[in-house]
Design a protein around this motif. Structure first.
Motif, PDB file in Angstrom:
ATOM      1  N   TYR A 100      -1.707  -1.187  -5.588  1.00 17.26           N
ATOM      2  CA  TYR A 100      -3.137  -1.867  -4.994  1.00 17.26           C
ATOM      3  C   TYR A 100      -3.682  -2.970  -5.144  1.00 17.26           C
ATOM      4  O   TYR A 100      -3.932  -3.687  -3.873  1.00 17.26           O
ATOM      5  CB  TYR A 100      -3.540  -0.253  -5.196  1.00 17.26           C
ATOM      6  N   SER A 126       1.297   2.273  -9.178  1.00 16.93           N
ATOM      7  CA  SER A 126       0.582   2.331  -7.566  1.00 16.93           C
ATOM      8  C   SER A 126      -0.743   1.242  -8.060  1.00 16.93           C
ATOM      9  O   SER A 126      -1.359   1.134  -7.223  1.00 16.93           O
ATOM     10  CB  SER A 126      -0.008   3.782  -7.995  1.00 16.93           C
ATOM     11  N   PHE A 134       1.570   6.666  -6.801  1.00 19.03           N
ATOM     12  CA  PHE A 134       0.873   7.542  -6.929  1.00 19.03           C
ATOM     13  C   PHE A 134       0.591   8.941  -6.781  1.00 19.03           C
ATOM     14  O   PHE A 134       0.696  10.280  -7.781  1.00 19.03           O
ATOM     15  CB  PHE A 134      -0.881   7.157  -6.280  1.00 19.03           C
ATOM     16  N   SER A 135       1.077   9.295  -5.751  1.00 17.06           N
ATOM     17  CA  SER A 135       2.190  10.668  -5.718  1.00 17.06           C
ATOM     18  C   SER A 135       2.894  11.360  -6.754  1.00 17.06           C
ATOM     19  O   SER A 135       3.339  12.590  -6.863  1.00 17.06           O
ATOM     20  CB  SER A 135       2.564  11.053  -4.148  1.00 17.06           C
ATOM     21  N   ASN A 177      -8.560   3.614  -2.443  1.00 19.23           N
ATOM     22  CA  ASN A 177      -7.356   4.355  -3.317  1.00 19.23           C
ATOM     23  C   ASN A 177      -7.465   3.592  -4.855  1.00 19.23           C
ATOM     24  O   ASN A 177      -7.192   4.455  -5.779  1.00 19.23           O
ATOM     25  CB  ASN A 177      -6.513   3.474  -3.333  1.00 19.23           C
ATOM     26  N   SER A 187      -9.868   0.188   2.366  1.00 17.84           N
ATOM     27  CA  SER A 187      -9.580   1.250   2.449  1.00 17.84           C
ATOM     28  C   SER A 187      -8.531   0.733   0.373  1.00 17.84           C
ATOM     29  O   SER A 187      -8.829   2.436  -0.257  1.00 17.84           O
ATOM     30  CB  SER A 187      -8.676   1.521   3.186  1.00 17.84           C
ATOM     31  N   THR A 188      -8.097   0.595  -0.064  1.00 19.43           N
ATOM     32  CA  THR A 188      -7.211  -0.269  -0.717  1.00 19.43           C
ATOM     33  C   THR A 188      -8.892  -0.194  -2.136  1.00 19.43           C
ATOM     34  O   THR A 188      -8.306   0.592  -2.902  1.00 19.43           O
ATOM     35  CB  THR A 188      -6.610  -1.882  -0.978  1.00 19.43           C
ATOM     36  N   LEU A 235       0.951   4.254  -2.496  1.00 24.33           N
ATOM     37  CA  LEU A 235       1.080   5.412  -2.540  1.00 24.33           C
ATOM     38  C   LEU A 235       1.602   6.845  -3.313  1.00 24.33           C
ATOM     39  O   LEU A 235       1.763   7.639  -3.357  1.00 24.33           O
ATOM     40  CB  LEU A 235       0.572   6.016  -1.133  1.00 24.33           C
ATOM     41  N   ASN A 251       1.071  -1.135   0.128  1.00 22.78           N
ATOM     42  CA  ASN A 251       0.178   0.096  -0.227  1.00 22.78           C
ATOM     43  C   ASN A 251       0.366   0.936  -0.437  1.00 22.78           C
ATOM     44  O   ASN A 251       0.503   1.537  -0.762  1.00 22.78           O
ATOM     45  CB  ASN A 251      -1.001   0.384   1.002  1.00 22.78           C
ATOM     46  N   ASN A 252       1.612   1.325   0.117  1.00 31.57           N
ATOM     47  CA  ASN A 252       3.083   2.684   0.709  1.00 31.57           C
ATOM     48  C   ASN A 252       3.575   2.853  -0.449  1.00 31.57           C
ATOM     49  O   ASN A 252       4.325   3.838  -0.864  1.00 31.57           O
ATOM     50  CB  ASN A 252       4.174   2.697   1.749  1.00 31.57           C
TER      51      ASN A 252
END
Length: 290
Positions: A48, A44, A36-37, A70, A66-67, A33, A29-30
Motif C-alpha cells: 500500500y 500488505s 491483508f485478506s 486502506n 482510497s489507499t 488487498l 494495491n491488489n
C-alpha cells in the motif's frame, strides 16, 4: 492463492516494463488487498505504501484517499490508533474536497471507531450519530447497522446500559439480510449487557440465539471480542468449562493472527495495544496460574 500471486507478479513486471505507473499502482494495491485478506498486515502495508507513492506522484487524489484509508485500516487492526486516525483524516479531507460522499462516509465511520477505542467517547458518539444520519439518507442498511453497533459500544463504555441495549437491538433489526457474522457480534453484546443488569433469563435467551447461528454456519470463525464477551457471559452463569473454551478460542485466534504479522513493532502493538487482545491474553495467563 499462489496462482493469484503469480498473476499479480507477472502483471507488475509488464506494467513496470512499459512504464505504466497507474497499472503498477493498481497491481500493488491488489497485492495489498491480498496480503491483508491473509492477515499478513506487514506485507500488505508495504505494498500500500508503494502504491501511495505512485498515486501521489500522479496527483491522483481519489486513489490517494482510497489507499490512505486502506493503510488506516491496517493500523487500526494492529492497535496503532494515532497512525490510523491521521490516515483516515487525510482520506476524509480529500473525499470532502472531491465530493465523493460514499467514501467520505466510510472514513467518518472508521474515524468514529478510532475515537471509541481511543476512549474519546463524546467524539465517537457525535461522529457515529452524524454517520448514522448520512447513512439513513442513502438507505445504506449495512452502514446504518454498523453505526448502531458503534453507538451501542460507545453507550456501553459510558455505562449507559439501557441505551446501549436499544442500539444493539436496532443494529440487528435494521439489517434483515445480515450475515451470521454480522448478527453474532451484537447478540454477544446483548448477552453481556444482561449479565450486567442481572437478567439471567434474557442472557440465556441471547446465548440460545448465538448457538443457533453458529450451528447454522459450521465454518464460523469468531472475533476475539466475540469470544471474550462469551467468556464473560458463561463465567457469569457459572459455566466455567464453556467459559474456558471461549477464552482459549480467543487466545488462539490472537496468537494465530499475531504469527502472521512479520513486523515486530506491528505484532507487539496488535498483542498489547488492541484492548480486547490485551484483556484476553492477561486472563489466559491468570487462568493458567489457577
Amino acid at each position: 492463492f499462489p496462482k493469484a500471486l503469480d498473476n499479480y507478479t507477472k502483471s507488475l513486471q509488464i506494467f513496470r516494463q512499459i512504464e505504466d505507473k497507474n497499472g503498477e499502482a493498481m497491481v500493488l494495491n491488489n497485492f495489498g488487498l491480498f496480503y491483508f485478506s491473509q492477515g499478513d498486515y506487514s506485507t500488505s502495508l508495504e505494498h500500500y505504501q508503494k502504491a501511495l507513492e505512485i498515486h501521489k506522484s500522479n496527483e491522483s487524489k481519489r486513489n490517494i484517499a482510497s489507499t490512505l484509508n486502506n493503510i488506516g485500516i491496517i493500523y487500526y487492526y494492529v492497535g496503532k490508533y494515532a497512525e490510523s486516525e491521521s490516515r483516515y483524516l487525510e482520506a476524509f479531507n480529500i473525499n470532502s474536497e472531491l465530493g465523493t460522499l460514499k467514501e467520505k462516509l466510510g472514513n467518518e465511520i472508521n474515524l468514529a471507531f478510532i475515537y471509541l477505542y481511543g476512549n474519546q467517547l463524546e467524539k465517537a458518539k457525535d461522529l457515529f450519530t452524524l454517520s448514522l444520519e448520512e447513512s439513513k439518507k442513502s438507505f445504506d442498511t449495512s452502514n446504518i447497522s454498523y453505526c448502531y453497533l458503534g453507538l451501542g459500544q460507545t453507550a456501553l463504555e459510558s455505562n449507559n446500559l439501557e441505551l446501549s441495549k436499544n442500539y444493539f437491538i436496532q443494529s440487528i433489526e435494521v439489517n434483515p439480510i445480515a450475515s451470521v457474522d454480522e448478527l453474532i457480534e451484537p447478540y454477544t453484546w446483548l448477552a453481556l449487557i444482561n449479565t450486567k443488569t442481572n437478567h439471567k433469563e434474557e442472557t440465556v435467551n441471547y446465548l440460545s440465539k448465538i448457538e443457533d447461528l453458529i450451528k447454522s454456519n459450521p465454518d464460523f470463525e469468531g472475533e476475539p471480542s466475540e469470544y471474550w464477551n462469551l467468556w464473560q457471559v458463561y463465567t457469569y452463569l457459572g459455566n466455567k468449562e464453556t467459559a474456558s473454551t471461549f477464552l482459549e478460542k480467543a487466545k488462539n485466534n490472537i496468537e494465530t493472527s499475531a504469527q502472521k504479522i512479520k513486523d515486530e513493532d506491528l505484532r507487539n502493538s496488535y498483542r498489547n495495544n488492541v484492548k480486547v487482545n490485551n484483556l484476553v491474553l492477561s486472563a489466559w495467563e491468570q487462568q493458567k496460574k489457577m
